[in-house]
Design an enzyme around this catalytic site. Structure first.
Site, PDB file in Angstrom:
ATOM      1  N   ARG A  29       1.128  -1.424  -0.215  1.00  0.00           N
ATOM      2  CA  ARG A  29      -0.587   0.074  -0.478  1.00  0.00           C
ATOM      3  C   ARG A  29       0.862   1.509  -0.157  1.00  0.00           C
ATOM      4  O   ARG A  29       0.809   2.100   0.790  1.00  0.00           O
ATOM      5  CB  ARG A  29      -0.822   0.174   1.222  1.00  0.00           C
ATOM      6  CG  ARG A  29      -2.182  -1.371   0.996  1.00  0.00           C
ATOM      7  CD  ARG A  29      -3.080  -0.726   2.480  1.00  0.00           C
ATOM      8  NE  ARG A  29      -3.998  -1.459   2.577  1.00  0.00           N
ATOM      9  CZ  ARG A  29      -4.785  -2.392   3.191  1.00  0.00           C
ATOM     10  NH1 ARG A  29      -4.323  -1.783   4.324  1.00  0.00           N
ATOM     11  NH2 ARG A  29      -4.866  -4.138   3.162  1.00  0.00           N
ATOM     12  N   ARG A  33      -3.225   6.717   1.074  1.00  0.00           N
ATOM     13  CA  ARG A  33      -3.503   8.002   1.454  1.00  0.00           C
ATOM     14  C   ARG A  33      -3.180   9.069   2.070  1.00  0.00           C
ATOM     15  O   ARG A  33      -3.080  10.012   3.320  1.00  0.00           O
ATOM     16  CB  ARG A  33      -5.392   7.525   2.386  1.00  0.00           C
ATOM     17  CG  ARG A  33      -6.368   6.999   1.231  1.00  0.00           C
ATOM     18  CD  ARG A  33      -7.714   6.784   2.137  1.00  0.00           C
ATOM     19  NE  ARG A  33      -7.517   5.453   2.699  1.00  0.00           N
ATOM     20  CZ  ARG A  33      -8.083   5.168   4.082  1.00  0.00           C
ATOM     21  NH1 ARG A  33      -9.382   5.754   4.612  1.00  0.00           N
ATOM     22  NH2 ARG A  33      -8.148   3.914   4.669  1.00  0.00           N
ATOM     23  N   ARG A  42      -7.558  11.056  -5.688  1.00  0.00           N
ATOM     24  CA  ARG A  42      -8.885  10.465  -5.040  1.00  0.00           C
ATOM     25  C   ARG A  42      -9.926  11.452  -5.104  1.00  0.00           C
ATOM     26  O   ARG A  42     -11.066  10.742  -5.277  1.00  0.00           O
ATOM     27  CB  ARG A  42      -8.434   9.655  -4.050  1.00  0.00           C
ATOM     28  CG  ARG A  42      -9.424   9.381  -3.651  1.00  0.00           C
ATOM     29  CD  ARG A  42      -9.868   8.151  -3.972  1.00  0.00           C
ATOM     30  NE  ARG A  42     -10.867   7.037  -3.026  1.00  0.00           N
ATOM     31  CZ  ARG A  42     -12.153   7.526  -3.152  1.00  0.00           C
ATOM     32  NH1 ARG A  42     -12.934   8.263  -4.295  1.00  0.00           N
ATOM     33  NH2 ARG A  42     -13.196   6.149  -2.933  1.00  0.00           N
ATOM     34  N   ASP A  79      -6.916  -3.584  -6.812  1.00  0.00           N
ATOM     35  CA  ASP A  79      -7.630  -3.868  -5.245  1.00  0.00           C
ATOM     36  C   ASP A  79      -7.730  -5.248  -6.334  1.00  0.00           C
ATOM     37  O   ASP A  79      -7.839  -6.128  -6.891  1.00  0.00           O
ATOM     38  CB  ASP A  79      -8.977  -3.373  -4.740  1.00  0.00           C
ATOM     39  CG  ASP A  79      -9.569  -3.804  -3.457  1.00  0.00           C
ATOM     40  OD1 ASP A  79      -8.312  -3.358  -2.709  1.00  0.00           O
ATOM     41  OD2 ASP A  79     -10.116  -4.616  -3.843  1.00  0.00           O
ATOM     42  N   TYR A 155     -15.014 -12.621   0.726  1.00  0.00           N
ATOM     43  CA  TYR A 155     -14.517 -11.252   0.786  1.00  0.00           C
ATOM     44  C   TYR A 155     -16.610 -12.026   0.227  1.00  0.00           C
ATOM     45  O   TYR A 155     -17.599 -11.437   0.100  1.00  0.00           O
ATOM     46  CB  TYR A 155     -14.818 -10.358   0.067  1.00  0.00           C
ATOM     47  CG  TYR A 155     -13.696  -9.641   0.738  1.00  0.00           C
ATOM     48  CD1 TYR A 155     -13.482  -8.815   1.651  1.00  0.00           C
ATOM     49  CD2 TYR A 155     -12.200 -11.065   0.255  1.00  0.00           C
ATOM     50  CE1 TYR A 155     -12.814  -8.299   2.013  1.00  0.00           C
ATOM     51  CE2 TYR A 155     -11.232  -9.244   1.229  1.00  0.00           C
ATOM     52  CZ  TYR A 155     -11.258  -8.746   2.227  1.00  0.00           C
ATOM     53  OH  TYR A 155     -10.342  -8.037   2.601  1.00  0.00           O
TER      54      TYR A 155
END
Length: 347
Positions: A29, A33, A42, A79, A155
């Site tokens: 990552r 952010r 973003r 992702d 998921y």
């Protein structure tokens, strides 16, 4: 058979089984952010998934951390849930809550997935790869990735992330044949996805099994090791020279069996594994990647310096890639990342 560029920087050198001093470094990552330039990009798109599917912007955020820090590899911005999205499952990312999916939990739902459309749906990722590789020097490789079949299936079955992956675990116990059908489909589509990234220009691959630690040993063998072995074999049949890193997060001592049986070239290790275990049980067989606590990077200070030195002293003289035990936290100060890179590069 696919061929890749022959120029080797320290990252690919280590993955080939050689030592490198200083150890190469990249962070899971590393595009995200914690960077203000990422937050600016973003803000221009409607959703996280929209960003993943926008090759121009996804390439930009992939490259952003390389402009700030002396990392030895980039990883494509995407992702793991882009694969179920490509299969036709409804996937959205809710701000502050994470991914939400329309659950797939029985044979009818599995039969309703649409693998024939996956290649077209995943094409933006390959365009992103092409854009990034065109911008990187040959000494800095781009890493492609996918989620491991077990983790992606958790998921898909739950409809979200969960603490114990109960929906997938119960399904696997209750109807193993039906669950196997989903796993087999994910192996097929994920292999094609990894090879698509290789064709577009990635030079190494990582398989993220983020929820490997939720299974007992017999189920771990069936749902983590066996599908990953099949996935790696599929990739290696067409791209034998592209190194594959496996990341069985939370597997504990079962990581040794995973390393021995899946066919991976290197293993990425989470924070819970002792350094002595990494050195004696894993690094004696293959390159190791890891395993600084992301929260320590967030905290910084003298303890960060001490632990970085301990990791490098223990693992740095054999094939080793410095990384975190999981992804970087969004609140991590940029100065702490810069400090980490400096410590590793000056070791």
């Amino acid at each position: 058979m696919l061929r890749v560029a022959s120029v080797e920087g320290p990252f690919l050198k280590v993955l080939s089984g050689q030592s490198s001093s200083p150890a190469p470094i990249w962070l899971m990552r590393q595009a995200g952010r914690y960077l203000p330039e990422y937050r600016e990009v973003r803000s221009k798109v409607g959703s996280f998934l929209d960003l993943c599917r926008n090759p121009e912007l996804a390439a930009e955020v992939t490259l952003q951390p390389l402009r700030r820090f002396d990392f030895d590899a980039a990883i494509v911005f995407s992702d793991i849930l882009i694969v179920p999205h490509a299969l036709g499952q409804r996937v959205e990312f809710v701000e502050g809550e994470g991914p939400k999916l329309e659950p797939v939990s029985d044979a009818k739902a599995v039969a309703g997935l649409k693998p024939e459309g996956a290649a077209k749906a995943l094409a933006p990722v390959y365009e992103t790869v092409e854009r990034v590789t065109a911008a990187l020097p040959e000494s800095i490789p781009l890493i492609g990735f996918c989620g491991a079949p077990w983790t992606v299936a958790t998921y898909m079955a739950e409809g979200s992330g969960s603490k114990d992956q109960a929906a997938a675990r119960a399904w696997a116990y209750r109807e193993p044949e039906t669950f196997q059908a989903l796993i087999d489909l994910l192996v097929d589509v994920s292999a094609d996805h990894l090879l698509g990234q290789v064709r577009a220009g990635v030079r190494a691959l990582q398989i993220f099994d983020s929820w490997a630690g939720s299974l007992p040993e017999d189920q771990f063998a069936r749902w983590c090791i066996a599908p990953t072995k099949n996935l790696v074999a599929r990739v290696k049949a067409e791209a034998p020279n592209v190194p594959v890193i496996g990341f069985p997060r939370g597997a504990g001592p079962l990581a040794e069996r995973y390393a021995h049986e899946t066919g991976i070239d290197a293993i990425s290790c989470d924070t819970s594994l002792p350094l002595a275990f990494l050195k004696e049980r894993l690094q004696s067989r293959m390159p190791v990647q890891g395993n600084l606590d992301p929260l320590l990077l967030l905290a910084g200070g003298p303890e960060l310096d001490r632990q970085v030195n301990t990791i490098l002293t223990t693992l740095g003289r054999s094939p080793f890639v410095f990384n975190l035990g999981h992804g970087i936290h969004p609140e991590t100060p940029i100065d702490h990342v810069a400090r980490l890179v400096t410590l590793v590069k000056n070791s």
